[in-house]
Design an enzyme around this catalytic site. Structure first.
Site, PDB file in Angstrom:
ATOM      1  CB  CYS A 330      66.973 -38.077  84.116  1.00 25.81           C
ATOM      2  SG  CYS A 330      67.369 -39.967  83.855  1.00 25.81           S
ATOM      3  CG  HIS A 427      62.035 -39.141  85.110  1.00 21.54           C
ATOM      4  ND1 HIS A 427      62.431 -38.111  84.127  1.00 21.54           N
ATOM      5  CD2 HIS A 427      63.103 -39.795  84.964  1.00 21.54           C
ATOM      6  CE1 HIS A 427      63.488 -38.110  83.487  1.00 21.54           C
ATOM      7  NE2 HIS A 427      64.009 -39.314  83.773  1.00 21.54           N
TER       8      HIS A 427
END
Length: 485
Positions: A330, A427
């Site tokens: 991310c 994630h």
């Protein structure tokens, strides 16, 4: 409508989140349908819900303890700090504003209708709602407009159990002091108290329990010894990961100022042969790390400046020259690219900055946030992973042609030509045992990996048994009261 009980703390970090998870699992094991609720949370460690929003990661664990998928009603207000004085405000799963603390103080009272709306909607579907407070009700300077502690308990007419943390010392003063400063109408909501995190022989504190009960009139519900398996549960604070037992394969994780969604680290740190080392500011990245993992960030550009200020960019390039591997997730993925462009000033003043230059990609910040649960296939091993995306920004460039994950037919992430540097937006992928085994094998790990999901479930069951043995669970359930508008 459900019955409800609220767990508040006489201070911050008294263990409320874990106690709520344990009570929820204990109630579930007794045959009750149960759900967690936290009116307001402050955390950058968020979870994406099945209904397309985001809530605090602790409430996602409590949902798991309750046998449920997380939904936005379990945490209707989430504050995500973006600076020392300001935070993003998430209401019922969606971003509504970014405010300074003083401005949020003026706004929070207007959020009570949304909080109660979520609470009553949740209460229609379950036997029991276990509510978690935030901080401490003793912060009476914050009582006006409160939606997190006594303000909520009063509005929803939910009885309160107050928790003291004996590990930090002064627990009698914590509880008796709270009794001394609360107004009568709030005191009437507190029905009982318990002591958490006791080390040693609990009978040594019998006199202390009597003193607290005499001074407050609250019913004592028990002394909870330190729960030794707590490290097996997902960490609420990233620094909790540093204290976990580990092994010879080292993964170094720079502690960013606005580190976010670090649940990627929990399955790795649960591996007996793996040490996840959280590197604090002022310390170099360790030269013996097999992997440097740059985690998510709530403020990528600011955290990239912090990364460079520690000299970690120099350490990282030395790590790469030694043949070490790098993974960015991310915000960490965005940092690994050549540039980050923020023309609209989403994270600060409009402009662009150079990235770390280890992946041939460029990120453009966009105002729309992507919130989605998804599955992907690891290209090299064929293993399926389940995860979630929670980010602003779009990343493109030549190295995205070397996507190492596939979401359907779409490539996800980027990889360097030699395969040693990777980034992605997904994630939670390390929770998949098969993928984790394949990835760790690339780092030199051999042998079996842990069964992570099973381990978490077993630890939740052990936590429930721990509370059944040391808390008066019958009294807690009896204290809960039916709620209704």
């Amino acid at each position: 409508m459900a019955k409800a009980i609220m767990i508040q703390g006489a201070g911050s970090n008294v263990g409320k989140s874990m106690l709520v998870a344990g009570i929820a699992r204990a109630a579930l094991r007794r045959g009750l349908s149960v759900a967690p609720f936290k009116p307001q949370n402050m955390s950058n460690n968020a979870a994406v819900t099945v209904d397309g929003g985001e809530i605090g990661r602790a409430q996602a664990l409590q949902a798991m303890a309750s046998g449920l998928e997380p939904i936005v009603d379990m945490n209707p207000v989430l504050l995500k700090p973006e600076s020392e004085t300001g935070a993003q405000v998430i209401v019922q799963g969606q971003r509504t504003a970014t405010l300074r603390a003083r401005d949020y103080g003026k706004m929070k009272a207007t959020l009570m209708p949304a909080v109660l709306d979520s609470f009553y909607r949740l209460a229609k579907g379950y036997d029991l709602i276990v509510v978690e407070g935030a901080g401490s009700p003793a912060e009476v300077n914050l009582r006006s407009g409160d939606i997190a502690n006594m303000g909520f308990a009063s509005a929803a007419k939910v009885p309160v159990v107050l928790i003291g943390d004996i590990d930090r010392g002064g627990v009698i003063a914590q509880l008796v002091g709270t009794h001394a400063v609360l107004p009568p109408e709030d005191l009437a909501l507190i029905k009982a108290f318990a002591i958490n995190k006791f080390r040693g022989d609990p009978t040594l504190f019998a006199d202390g329990m009597e003193i607290i009960a005499d001074r407050t009139g609250w019913r004592p519900l028990g002394i909870v010894p330190w729960f030794d398996q707590a490290w097996r549960l997902p960490a609420e604070d990233v620094m909790d990961i540093s204290g976990r037992p580990g092994g010879p394969l080292k993964i170094a994780v720079p502690k960013l100022n606005r580190i976010a969604n670090f649940d990627d680290l929990d399955p790795l740190s649960a591996e007996p042969d793996v040490t996840v080392e959280i590197v604090e500011a002022g310390h170099p990245l360790p030269a013996d790390a097999a992997l440097v993992l740059i985690p998510g960030s709530k403020s990528t550009i600011a955290d990239l400046a912090h990364f460079r200020a520690q000299g970690w960019d120099i350490d990282l390039h030395a790590h790469v020259r030694r043949g070490g591997r790098v993974l960015g997730v991310c915000g960490g993925y965005q940092m690994l690219g050549k540039r980050i462009i923020d023309a609209e000033g989403i994270e600060g003043p409009p402009g662009e900055v150079d990235g770390l230059g280890l992946l041939d990609v460029v990120t453009e910040m966009k105002p729309a946030k992507r919130l989605v649960q998804t599955s992907a296939r690891h290209v090299s091993s064929g293993e399926i992973v389940m995860g979630y995306e929670i980010h602003i920004g779009q990343t493109n460039g030549p190295d995205t042609a070397n996507a190492w994950l596939k979401i359907g037919e779409r490539g996800e992430g980027a990889e360097s030509a030699d395969g040693k540097i990777k980034g992605c937006y997904l994630h939670g992928l390390f929770s998949a045992d098969g993928f984790r085994s394949a990835y760790l094998a690339e780092l030199g790990h051999s042998g079996q990996v842990a069964t992570y999901g099973k381990s978490v479930e077993e630890s939740l069951d052990a936590l429930a048994q721990h509370l059944e043995a040391h808390l008066d669970m019958d009294a807690i359930l009896a204290t809960a009261e039916t709620v209704g508008r």
